[in-house]
Write an enzyme that holds these catalytic residues in place. Sequence first.
Site, PDB file in Angstrom:
ATOM      1  N   VAL A 237     -10.742   2.753   8.079  1.00  0.00           N
ATOM      2  CA  VAL A 237      -9.376   2.464   7.662  1.00  0.00           C
ATOM      3  C   VAL A 237      -8.690   1.714   8.789  1.00  0.00           C
ATOM      4  O   VAL A 237      -8.722   2.145   9.949  1.00  0.00           O
ATOM      5  CB  VAL A 237      -8.613   3.767   7.337  1.00  0.00           C
ATOM      6  CG1 VAL A 237      -7.205   3.454   6.842  1.00  0.00           C
ATOM      7  CG2 VAL A 237      -9.366   4.601   6.316  1.00  0.00           C
ATOM      8  N   CYS A 238      -8.070   0.591   8.455  1.00  0.00           N
ATOM      9  CA  CYS A 238      -7.344  -0.204   9.443  1.00  0.00           C
ATOM     10  C   CYS A 238      -6.272   0.655  10.100  1.00  0.00           C
ATOM     11  O   CYS A 238      -5.446   1.266   9.416  1.00  0.00           O
ATOM     12  CB  CYS A 238      -6.716  -1.417   8.767  1.00  0.00           C
ATOM     13  SG  CYS A 238      -5.623  -2.352   9.849  1.00  0.00           S
ATOM     14  N   VAL A 239      -6.275   0.699  11.410  1.00  0.00           N
ATOM     15  CA  VAL A 239      -5.350   1.564  12.142  1.00  0.00           C
ATOM     16  C   VAL A 239      -3.890   1.221  11.852  1.00  0.00           C
ATOM     17  O   VAL A 239      -3.077   2.111  11.622  1.00  0.00           O
ATOM     18  CB  VAL A 239      -5.658   1.563  13.665  1.00  0.00           C
ATOM     19  CG1 VAL A 239      -5.465   0.192  14.275  1.00  0.00           C
ATOM     20  CG2 VAL A 239      -4.827   2.607  14.394  1.00  0.00           C
TER      21      VAL A 239
END
Length: 129
Positions: free
Chosen positions: A77-79
């Site tokens: 998941v993109c931070v």
Amino acid sequence: MIFSLVVHAPPYTGEAAGAALRFAAAALRAEHRIHRVFFFNDGAANANRLAVVPRDEVDLRGQWRKLIREHGIDATVCVSSAIQRGVVDDEQAERHELPAASMHPEFRIGGLGELIDACLHADRTVSFG
């Protein structure tokens, strides 16, 4: 064939997240490999463990978790996307002084470099949403 998937959509707004899940399952049944599923923008909501699904609705988040566990898929998941949407792991919760993590443990936080890596290590990258 090796696939990487990019999921831009949340689980219950339209069909994109469900289509991505069905695509991944079909690819695996056909003996292809999934290098990584990268959850970006609103797609970060697929990793939220604090959302509750009514009993009479499909638990898309649960289906993602099951597929990830059963096939050892790297679900990143993109931070930035995650933090903006309140989806954090233990480390991010502590860093931002939040009371608890809200990300399912099957997922992990990563940066855009991991999206580039996913594209480089796949024969095809398929985007949903």
